[in-house]
Design a protein around this motif. Structure first.
Motif, PDB file in Angstrom:
ATOM      1  N   UNK A   1      47.277  47.072  47.324  1.00 42.69           N
ATOM      2  CA  UNK A   1      46.384  46.120  47.994  1.00 42.69           C
ATOM      3  C   UNK A   1      45.134  45.785  47.202  1.00 42.69           C
ATOM      4  N   UNK A   2      44.596  46.736  46.462  1.00 44.35           N
ATOM      5  CA  UNK A   2      43.379  46.444  45.696  1.00 44.35           C
ATOM      6  C   UNK A   2      43.651  45.468  44.560  1.00 44.35           C
ATOM      7  N   UNK A   3      44.756  45.640  43.850  1.00 41.81           N
ATOM      8  CA  UNK A   3      45.079  44.696  42.786  1.00 41.81           C
ATOM      9  C   UNK A   3      45.432  43.330  43.366  1.00 41.81           C
ATOM     10  N   UNK A   4      46.068  43.311  44.522  1.00 41.92           N
ATOM     11  CA  UNK A   4      46.415  42.045  45.166  1.00 41.92           C
ATOM     12  C   UNK A   4      45.159  41.258  45.533  1.00 41.92           C
ATOM     13  N   UNK A   5      44.184  41.948  46.097  1.00 42.90           N
ATOM     14  CA  UNK A   5      42.924  41.291  46.471  1.00 42.90           C
ATOM     15  C   UNK A   5      42.173  40.829  45.232  1.00 42.90           C
ATOM     16  N   UNK A   6      42.117  41.693  44.213  1.00 40.36           N
ATOM     17  CA  UNK A   6      41.395  41.363  42.987  1.00 40.36           C
ATOM     18  C   UNK A   6      41.956  40.114  42.328  1.00 40.36           C
ATOM     19  N   UNK A   7      43.275  40.057  42.175  1.00 41.28           N
ATOM     20  CA  UNK A   7      43.893  38.927  41.492  1.00 41.28           C
ATOM     21  C   UNK A   7      43.689  37.631  42.289  1.00 41.28           C
ATOM     22  N   UNK A   8      43.738  37.722  43.589  1.00 35.75           N
ATOM     23  CA  UNK A   8      43.524  36.531  44.417  1.00 35.75           C
ATOM     24  C   UNK A   8      42.075  36.062  44.361  1.00 35.75           C
ATOM     25  N   UNK A   9      41.138  37.001  44.471  1.00 34.85           N
ATOM     26  CA  UNK A   9      39.722  36.640  44.525  1.00 34.85           C
ATOM     27  C   UNK A   9      39.186  36.175  43.176  1.00 34.85           C
ATOM     28  N   UNK A  10      39.530  36.887  42.128  1.00 31.75           N
ATOM     29  CA  UNK A  10      38.920  36.639  40.825  1.00 31.75           C
ATOM     30  C   UNK A  10      39.604  35.526  40.029  1.00 31.75           C
ATOM     31  N   UNK A  11      40.902  35.318  40.261  1.00 33.94           N
ATOM     32  CA  UNK A  11      41.641  34.419  39.372  1.00 33.94           C
ATOM     33  C   UNK A  11      42.326  33.256  40.087  1.00 33.94           C
ATOM     34  N   UNK A  12      42.062  33.106  41.366  1.00 34.84           N
ATOM     35  CA  UNK A  12      42.667  31.997  42.088  1.00 34.84           C
ATOM     36  C   UNK A  12      44.167  32.116  42.232  1.00 34.84           C
ATOM     37  N   UNK A  13      44.684  33.333  42.208  1.00 41.49           N
ATOM     38  CA  UNK A  13      46.123  33.534  42.375  1.00 41.49           C
ATOM     39  C   UNK A  13      46.506  33.349  43.838  1.00 41.49           C
ATOM     40  N   UNK A  14      47.757  33.028  44.055  1.00 39.29           N
ATOM     41  CA  UNK A  14      48.258  32.926  45.424  1.00 39.29           C
ATOM     42  C   UNK A  14      49.677  33.469  45.502  1.00 39.29           C
ATOM     43  N   UNK A  15      50.079  33.745  46.718  1.00 41.08           N
ATOM     44  CA  UNK A  15      51.419  34.256  46.996  1.00 41.08           C
ATOM     45  C   UNK A  15      52.358  33.064  47.160  1.00 41.08           C
ATOM     46  N   UNK A  16      53.235  32.815  46.193  1.00 40.72           N
ATOM     47  CA  UNK A  16      54.135  31.663  46.308  1.00 40.72           C
ATOM     48  C   UNK A  16      55.214  31.901  47.361  1.00 40.72           C
ATOM     49  N   UNK A  17      55.826  30.840  47.778  1.00 43.18           N
ATOM     50  CA  UNK A  17      56.939  30.927  48.720  1.00 43.18           C
ATOM     51  C   UNK A  17      58.239  30.536  48.018  1.00 43.18           C
ATOM     52  N   UNK A  18      59.350  31.000  48.581  1.00 39.28           N
ATOM     53  CA  UNK A  18      60.641  30.597  48.032  1.00 39.28           C
ATOM     54  C   UNK A  18      61.001  29.212  48.555  1.00 39.28           C
ATOM     55  N   UNK A  19      62.178  28.714  48.227  1.00 37.86           N
ATOM     56  CA  UNK A  19      62.561  27.354  48.604  1.00 37.86           C
ATOM     57  C   UNK A  19      62.727  27.197  50.110  1.00 37.86           C
TER      58      UNK A  19
END
Length: 236
Positions: A178-196
């Motif tokens: 969870x900490x890396x997930x939050x960091x990557x989203x907050x700091x780098x504008x990452x998002x969780x993609x969806x499948x088709x």
């Protein structure tokens, strides 16, 4: 920052980079809290084991030019490292044996998630994915006593800058806690993609035959996180 020099990984620092990443991967102290890597918890491999494993990874991929490190200017020790490789859809991982055989379980868990990302990418672009479209973030580790977020951000920025120069479309990581997930989203504008089908691309540890042993207070899921290099490509 004058405390550190940032550079592309070469063989001079390969062993130190592997050790830095291993020590972070197995567990890093952050104040009174120890950040545990779920995969390390499940595999029960040691710091020395992971150092050897990461050394093999760096040796096979450093010539691609997407591994970057932060080096302490006083001690000449590697205090931060990001391992990144060029995603090749035609490449198949060779099964590991011996003490690393357990890491095949990770590959088995990741392959379906990566396949969903590729399917979505091809659906959006309306063409087959090729080598050179995507960068795969393997791991990032920071062992500096302070400035951890700054170092992590600088390392990722270097990867993204080089990726943009070479025409890459995006950067993805398999974020395991969870900490890396939050960091990557907050700091780098990452998002969780969806499948088709519009479903988030993630793995619930409790549903996996191997990683169900990871305690929920360590992490509940593994998420594919995507950072766009070409902003016109939307995988949401």
């Amino acid at each position: 920052m004058e405390l550190y020099k940032f550079m592309q990984l070469d063989t001079t620092y390969l062993d130190k980079a592997a050790r830095c990443l291993s020590e972070t991967f197995v567990g890093v102290q952050n104040g009174d809290y120890v950040i545990e890597e779920p995969v390390a918890v499940a595999t029960k491999l040691t710091i020395d084991d992971f150092t050897e494993f990461f050394s093999m990874y760096f040796e096979s991929t450093y010539q691609q030019g997407f591994h970057f490190i932060a080096v302490d200017n006083v001690t000449d020790e590697v205090v931060g490292v990001i391992g990144t490789d060029v995603f090749d859809p035609a490449h198949e991982e060779e099964p590991l044996d011996g003490k690393f055989e357990v890491m095949n379980r990770l590959t088995e868990a990741l392959e379906p998630l990566d396949a969903l990302l590729v399917e979505k990418f091809e659906y959006v672009l309306q063409r087959k994915i090729k080598k050179g479209d995507l960068l795969h973030g393997f791991l990032i580790g920071v062992q500096a006593p302070k400035n951890k977020r700054f170092i992590a951000k600088k390392l990722v920025d270097l990867v993204l800058e080089k990726g943009k120069e070479e025409g890459m479309k995006g950067f993805f990581v398999e974020a395991t806690n969870p900490r890396s997930q939050v960091l990557v989203k907050q700091e780098f504008g990452a998002y969780l993609p969806t499948d088709v089908k519009g479903k988030s691309i993630l793995l619930e540890y409790k549903d996996d035959p191997f990683f169900h042993v990871i305690p929920s207070d360590v992490s509940e899921n593994l998420q594919i996180l995507y950072i766009p290099i070409d902003p016109s490509i939307n995988l949401k």
